[in-house]
Design a protein around this motif. Sequence first.
Motif, short mmCIF file in Angstrom:
data_model
loop_
_atom_site.label_atom_id
_atom_site.label_comp_id
_atom_site.label_asym_id
_atom_site.label_seq_id
_atom_site.Cartn_x
_atom_site.Cartn_y
_atom_site.Cartn_z
N GLU A 184 0.82 -1.23 0.00
CA GLU A 184 0.00 0.00 0.00
C GLU A 184 0.85 1.27 0.00
O GLU A 184 0.33 2.36 -0.22
CB GLU A 184 -0.92 0.03 1.24
CG GLU A 184 -1.93 -1.12 1.32
CD GLU A 184 -1.32 -2.39 1.91
OE1 GLU A 184 -0.19 -2.35 2.43
OE2 GLU A 184 -2.00 -3.45 1.84
N ARG A 186 3.01 4.29 -1.11
CA ARG A 186 3.18 5.03 -2.36
C ARG A 186 4.17 6.16 -2.13
O ARG A 186 4.30 6.67 -1.02
CB ARG A 186 1.85 5.67 -2.81
CG ARG A 186 0.82 4.66 -3.25
CD ARG A 186 1.20 4.02 -4.59
NE ARG A 186 0.26 2.99 -4.99
CZ ARG A 186 0.33 1.72 -4.61
NH1 ARG A 186 1.31 1.31 -3.81
NH2 ARG A 186 -0.56 0.85 -5.02
N GLU A 306 -1.74 4.15 -0.08
CA GLU A 306 -2.50 4.30 -1.33
C GLU A 306 -3.84 5.00 -1.12
O GLU A 306 -4.22 5.88 -1.90
CB GLU A 306 -2.74 2.90 -1.89
CG GLU A 306 -3.31 2.88 -3.26
CD GLU A 306 -3.53 1.45 -3.76
OE1 GLU A 306 -3.40 0.50 -2.96
OE2 GLU A 306 -3.84 1.31 -4.94
N GLY A 330 4.54 3.97 -7.77
CA GLY A 330 4.33 2.75 -7.01
C GLY A 330 5.63 2.28 -6.42
O GLY A 330 6.56 3.07 -6.25
#
Length: 344
Positions: A184, A186, A306, A330
């Motif tokens: 998750e 980022r 995220e 990402g």
Amino acid sequence: MASLYLSTCRAPVNIAVIKYWGKEDERLIIPTNDSLSLTLSIDDLCATTTIAASPDFSKDRLWLNGKEESTSTERIQNCLRAIREAAASRSSSPNPEWKLKIISENNFPTAAGLASSAAGYACLVASLKNLYGLEGNYSSVARKGSGSACRSMFGGFVRWHKGIQPDGEDSIAVQVAPSSFWPEIRVIICVVNDVKKDTGSTSGMQRSVETSELLKYRIAEVVPRRIEFMAKAIAEKDFDTFARITMQDSNQFHAICQDTYPPIRYMNQTSWDIVSMVHKYNSKHGSNKLAYTFDAGPNAFLFCLEENVPEIVEVLRTQFPSDSTDFIRGMYSDDIARKTNLSS
Ligand code: DP6
């Protein structure tokens, strides 16, 4: 019939959350402390390097972003020599004595504090390793090109152990966790300025080692403790702590730059406006949902989960409409991508 061996690799940049700043050995690039980073996605900021080996080539040649550069610098020579020696001791193909043509491209500005040398040297070493079919951890070779490059040899969360051997052979990078462990996370990169920096990392950290009292304290007291807390925060997926330590470590690195004599300044007013924005955002949410970190340049690397990306991008666009560009990135889970073509 002429032989030609080709190898192509891509390597992404990495962003340190516990910074490397200072060398114990300048020539071997042995750091004063351990560091820890996240390697970005291969599709984002990355270097791509193709190497050709042939008995027909008369000398080693290198092209960086379309321009021919010398291969005789100490750092490039150290990388080439180490890999050729390893290849020779394993009787690898192609013949390590054959000369090479090396073509490397970055898909982002070189030397603007966006860790271009990290991606470049990791890519060079990964591509050489691939060319000669070598196996194992060659991060100590990438380290000889640029310290932080050793961490780009792996994806996910990576720790560079400073090591204890005087020859630096145990000064290597090791993956702490793949990005799939915490998918998750980022990173949002705010490109404040992509102009080549005034004081490069190499000379900047050398000056800090010579003159900063605060750096001595950081090496002896702060990093050994902080890196363990950071490893624990990652193991527990504790974003609040991960973010706090990331910001504290960036702040201490820039405090050391200021404590260096003459002082070094990498962050500009926009960088500091981003710092204020992040703290305001976190205090509004009652915990650290966003973290900043800055390397040897004014650009901000923001980490978040995220689920918070849309809101954060909205805040950034409102507050920094014209003087920064936002990229959403990402993470990267596997080893460096590779491809080998062999023709003869
Ligand atoms: C601020 O790896 O570029 O990005 O070893 O002299 O090539 P050399 O320095 P370099 O330094 C990177 C410093 C940093 C912090 C970090 O990436 O850990």
